[in-house]
Design a protein around this motif. Structure first.
Motif, PDB file in Angstrom:
ATOM      1  N   ILE A  66      11.331  13.411 -29.624  1.00 57.55           N
ATOM      2  CA  ILE A  66      10.400  13.884 -28.822  1.00 57.55           C
ATOM      3  C   ILE A  66       9.401  14.696 -29.777  1.00 57.55           C
ATOM      4  O   ILE A  66       8.047  14.605 -29.541  1.00 57.55           O
ATOM      5  CB  ILE A  66      11.177  15.044 -27.975  1.00 57.55           C
ATOM      6  CG1 ILE A  66      12.177  14.335 -27.218  1.00 57.55           C
ATOM      7  CG2 ILE A  66      10.295  15.989 -27.086  1.00 57.55           C
ATOM      8  CD1 ILE A  66      13.087  15.208 -26.504  1.00 57.55           C
ATOM      9  N   ILE A 101      13.519   7.520 -22.297  1.00 58.44           N
ATOM     10  CA  ILE A 101      13.978   8.712 -21.700  1.00 58.44           C
ATOM     11  C   ILE A 101      14.920   9.313 -22.576  1.00 58.44           C
ATOM     12  O   ILE A 101      15.953   8.528 -23.080  1.00 58.44           O
ATOM     13  CB  ILE A 101      14.581   8.317 -20.289  1.00 58.44           C
ATOM     14  CG1 ILE A 101      13.443   7.552 -19.418  1.00 58.44           C
ATOM     15  CG2 ILE A 101      15.051   9.379 -19.692  1.00 58.44           C
ATOM     16  CD1 ILE A 101      13.977   7.023 -18.060  1.00 58.44           C
ATOM     17  N   ASP A 102      14.928  10.748 -22.646  1.00 57.61           N
ATOM     18  CA  ASP A 102      16.126  11.413 -23.435  1.00 57.61           C
ATOM     19  C   ASP A 102      17.199  11.808 -22.376  1.00 57.61           C
ATOM     20  O   ASP A 102      17.146  12.376 -21.456  1.00 57.61           O
ATOM     21  CB  ASP A 102      15.306  12.768 -23.736  1.00 57.61           C
ATOM     22  CG  ASP A 102      16.214  13.495 -24.606  1.00 57.61           C
ATOM     23  OD1 ASP A 102      17.549  12.923 -24.713  1.00 57.61           O
ATOM     24  OD2 ASP A 102      16.041  14.426 -25.103  1.00 57.61           O
ATOM     25  N   THR A 105      17.956  15.492 -21.564  1.00 61.83           N
ATOM     26  CA  THR A 105      17.189  16.242 -20.570  1.00 61.83           C
ATOM     27  C   THR A 105      16.601  15.695 -19.482  1.00 61.83           C
ATOM     28  O   THR A 105      16.003  16.079 -18.749  1.00 61.83           O
ATOM     29  CB  THR A 105      15.963  16.576 -21.577  1.00 61.83           C
ATOM     30  OG1 THR A 105      15.195  15.645 -22.063  1.00 61.83           O
ATOM     31  CG2 THR A 105      16.387  17.425 -22.804  1.00 61.83           C
ATOM     32  N   ASP A 106      16.810  14.318 -19.669  1.00 61.98           N
ATOM     33  CA  ASP A 106      16.431  13.308 -18.435  1.00 61.98           C
ATOM     34  C   ASP A 106      14.960  13.332 -18.457  1.00 61.98           C
ATOM     35  O   ASP A 106      14.342  13.147 -17.443  1.00 61.98           O
ATOM     36  CB  ASP A 106      17.059  13.672 -17.192  1.00 61.98           C
ATOM     37  CG  ASP A 106      16.819  12.397 -15.988  1.00 61.98           C
ATOM     38  OD1 ASP A 106      16.634  11.208 -16.408  1.00 61.98           O
ATOM     39  OD2 ASP A 106      16.903  12.837 -14.943  1.00 61.98           O
ATOM     40  N   GLU A 107      14.278  13.429 -19.442  1.00 59.98           N
ATOM     41  CA  GLU A 107      12.828  13.585 -19.525  1.00 59.98           C
ATOM     42  C   GLU A 107      12.203  12.426 -20.282  1.00 59.98           C
ATOM     43  O   GLU A 107      12.885  11.681 -21.007  1.00 59.98           O
ATOM     44  CB  GLU A 107      12.474  14.781 -20.694  1.00 59.98           C
ATOM     45  CG  GLU A 107      10.861  14.894 -20.591  1.00 59.98           C
ATOM     46  CD  GLU A 107      10.588  16.114 -21.689  1.00 59.98           C
ATOM     47  OE1 GLU A 107       9.350  16.252 -21.751  1.00 59.98           O
ATOM     48  OE2 GLU A 107      11.511  16.597 -22.363  1.00 59.98           O
ATOM     49  N   ALA A 108      11.065  11.943 -19.362  1.00 59.37           N
ATOM     50  CA  ALA A 108      10.524  10.797 -19.988  1.00 59.37           C
ATOM     51  C   ALA A 108       9.787  10.979 -21.054  1.00 59.37           C
ATOM     52  O   ALA A 108       8.439  11.657 -20.942  1.00 59.37           O
ATOM     53  CB  ALA A 108       9.641  10.084 -18.909  1.00 59.37           C
ATOM     54  N   LEU A 109      10.072  10.087 -22.293  1.00 58.35           N
ATOM     55  CA  LEU A 109       9.267  10.764 -23.438  1.00 58.35           C
ATOM     56  C   LEU A 109       7.979  10.007 -23.600  1.00 58.35           C
ATOM     57  O   LEU A 109       6.961  10.779 -23.990  1.00 58.35           O
ATOM     58  CB  LEU A 109      10.316  10.421 -24.705  1.00 58.35           C
ATOM     59  CG  LEU A 109      11.488  11.205 -24.653  1.00 58.35           C
ATOM     60  CD1 LEU A 109      12.336  10.609 -25.732  1.00 58.35           C
ATOM     61  CD2 LEU A 109      11.514  12.761 -24.469  1.00 58.35           C
ATOM     62  N   GLN A 117       6.839   7.570 -13.671  1.00 57.29           N
ATOM     63  CA  GLN A 117       7.983   7.748 -12.886  1.00 57.29           C
ATOM     64  C   GLN A 117       8.817   6.811 -12.037  1.00 57.29           C
ATOM     65  O   GLN A 117       9.815   6.608 -11.889  1.00 57.29           O
ATOM     66  CB  GLN A 117       7.367   8.700 -11.425  1.00 57.29           C
ATOM     67  CG  GLN A 117       8.655   9.275 -10.664  1.00 57.29           C
ATOM     68  CD  GLN A 117       9.291  10.134 -11.736  1.00 57.29           C
ATOM     69  OE1 GLN A 117       8.996  10.921 -12.703  1.00 57.29           O
ATOM     70  NE2 GLN A 117      10.883  10.280 -11.298  1.00 57.29           N
ATOM     71  N   LYS A 120      10.973   5.381 -14.897  1.00 58.55           N
ATOM     72  CA  LYS A 120      12.142   6.019 -15.054  1.00 58.55           C
ATOM     73  C   LYS A 120      13.168   5.928 -13.668  1.00 58.55           C
ATOM     74  O   LYS A 120      14.340   5.949 -14.204  1.00 58.55           O
ATOM     75  CB  LYS A 120      11.667   7.228 -15.115  1.00 58.55           C
ATOM     76  CG  LYS A 120      12.633   8.709 -15.317  1.00 58.55           C
ATOM     77  CD  LYS A 120      12.009   9.848 -15.449  1.00 58.55           C
ATOM     78  CE  LYS A 120      12.967  11.149 -15.632  1.00 58.55           C
ATOM     79  NZ  LYS A 120      13.815  11.141 -14.418  1.00 58.55           N
TER      80      LYS A 120
END
Length: 511
Positions: A66, A101-102, A105-109, A117, A120
């Motif tokens: 990240i 995706i991390d 954290t479920d965050e799209a990097l 989205q 994802k």
């Protein structure tokens, strides 16, 4: 036509092109889609390897993917970092859609697509097994799988790689749209068919013209060989080719020349052999005739000698006069036999070339005069008149001894057939390059059918008359043989008042 090389070449060429076209069509239909898919799978594996290497490098820096990505990200693409550059290159070069995706954290990097989205949500569905699309796994690795999926929304097929990187916390989805390869194959095959038909047509024309140029000299060689088989060796191949056909043509020309020489020699040898055979047959016939004629000619004198000898033995001639008569008959018949044998030996030697000619220059007129002089007593006994008509010395080139024998035989023959005025006229004259000698005697003409037979051994026109003067029928045969050995002519003809014999000789000319 079906055996023509030209047709065979055309069929082979068309068949080969058709085989290539059909093979290409089959390969396109059966293997192009697999190859295309395999190549895309390889791209996905390569993309995973490169991104995983970048993730590993980011983790080793202590920042994590990240922070590493945020520090190197340039929204204006002016100062791109290695991660941004790698993602952009993959998107442009391979048309990849990528999302990282991390998992903590479920965050799209990061993402190469504006629809981050959607990607994802899609990878989350794969992980949790919710709302799975139509998919078939093509390849499975330890951390990820590669599958072929069908998207109902876009009515399209995709190759997708999803799973974890080697850090076991970064989730990814890499998607490549799979073009309609089936439609591409169909289009390619249809285009190939059009091109193939045109290529077959043009290629057939080209191969026809090419093979015609190749087969034309072959047909020429075939016609040449056919003429050679008819023993016509004057035909030649005139082509200028330097290839195998030219070599064959030159070889056939050499073969023609050699066959012509060889067959010429064989013909000559065959002609000589035929002459030898004919000569042998002729000799055999002559031998048979000789034995038959000699047996016939010797039969009468032998019978006379035997009869008179038996009479002497049995005392039939007791008085001296009868004994002398008996002995004279025996001696006379023995002399006739001896003369005939000598003449036969002489004739045989001349006919078979065993009596070589002794050619020399001599005066023919003087030779005739000498023969007449030597026969003076016989001429008086026959009560004949012999006259020589000459035009001076005539020099000829021949065998003097044998020409003397010819003149003697002619003179004796004339003396034995005299009648009427009992006159003999001998002439000698030059006639250009040759000398002509004639011997004329008064008497009865010879039947025309017998003229050509006088030169045959033992032939007698009047056998009783011939027996009377002791002739054997060989003298004129000796004349003919002598003149043939000199390559000169002789003959006989009936003239007014009698018969005339003649012969020719070459005159002698000093160079």
């Amino acid at each position: 036509m079906k055996h023509s090389i030209k047709v065979r070449y055309a069929i082979i060429f068309v068949g080969l092109m058709a085989f290539v076209l059909i093979s290409t069509w089959c390969v396109n239909s059966w293997f192009l889609e697999r190859f295309y898919t395999s190549d895309k799978v390889h791209i996905l594996e390569k993309a995973y390897t490169e991104i995983d290497s970048m993730v590993t490098q980011a983790n080793e820096s202590g920042k994590g993917i990240i922070e590493y990505y945020k520090d190197t990200y340039d929204q204006d693409f002016q100062n791109e970092g290695p991660a941004q550059k790698l993602f952009r290159t993959m998107g442009e070069k391979y048309n990849l859609m990528l999302v990282l995706i991390d998992s903590t954290t479920d965050e799209a990097l990061m993402s190469t697509s504006g629809d981050r989205q959607f990607l994802k949500n899609k990878v989350e569905d794969y992980i949790f097994g919710k709302d799975m699309p139509d998919a078939s796994v093509l390849k499975k690795h330890d951390n990820y799988v590669i599958q072929k999926t069908y998207d109902h929304r876009s009515d399209s097929y995709y190759l997708e790689s999803w799973g974890y990187f080697s850090d076991n916390k970064t989730i990814f989805l890499i998607s490549i749209p799979l073009a309609s390869i089936r439609e591409s194959v169909s289009l390619s095959n249809r285009f190939l068919a059009y091109v193939g038909v045109v290529a077959l047509f043009i290629g057939s024309i080209i191969i026809y013209l090419t093979t015609k140029r190749v087969t034309s000299p072959i047909l020429t060689l075939a016609n040449l060989s056919e003429k050679m088989s008819d023993l016509d060796f004057d035909v030649k191949y005139n082509g200028t080719e330097q290839d195998e056909i030219g070599v064959l043509g030159n070889s056939m020309n050499k073969l023609s020349d050699r066959l012509k020489d060889t067959i010429g020699k064989l013909r000559t040898a065959n002609e000589e052999l035929q002459k030898d055979i004919e000569e042998k047959v002729k000799i055999d016939e002559m031998r048979k005739d000789f034995i038959a004629n000699v047996s016939h000619e010797l039969k009468t004198p032998i019978a006379l000698i035997q009869g008179y000898a038996e009479g002497l033995t049995e005392g039939m001639a007791e008085d001296p006069e009868s004994r002398d008569y008996y002995c004279e008959v025996i001696m006379d018949e023995a002399n006739k036999m001896n003369k005939m044998v000598r003449q036969l030996l002489n004739l045989t030697a001349i006919e078979f070339g065993n009596d070589n000619l002794q050619l020399e220059r001599f005066d023919l007129t003087e030779l005739i005069r000498g023969v007449i002089s030597s026969a003076g007593i016989l001429i008086q006994h026959k009560e004949a008149t012999v006259k020589l008509e000459d035009c001076g010395p005539i020099y000829v080139y021949a065998d003097e001894f044998k020409i003397e024998e010819v003149i003697t035989n002619y003179l004796n023959n004339a003396l034995n057939h005299l009648s009427g005025e009992r006159k003999i006229v001998i002439t000698a004259e030059e006639n250009g390059e040759q000398a002509l000698v004639t011997v004329f005697n008064t008497g009865q003409s010879i039947p025309e059918e017998d003229l050509s037979k006088l030169w045959t051994k033992f032939y007698k026109v009047d056998k009783a008359h011939t027996r009377e003067y002791g002739g054997s029928g060989i003298g004129l045969s000796i004349v003919k043989a002598i003149m043939d050995s000199h390559k000169q002519a002789c003959g006989v003809r009936n003239v007014v008042g009698g018969v005339e014999f003649w012969f020719t000789l070459d005159c002698y000319r000093e160079n």
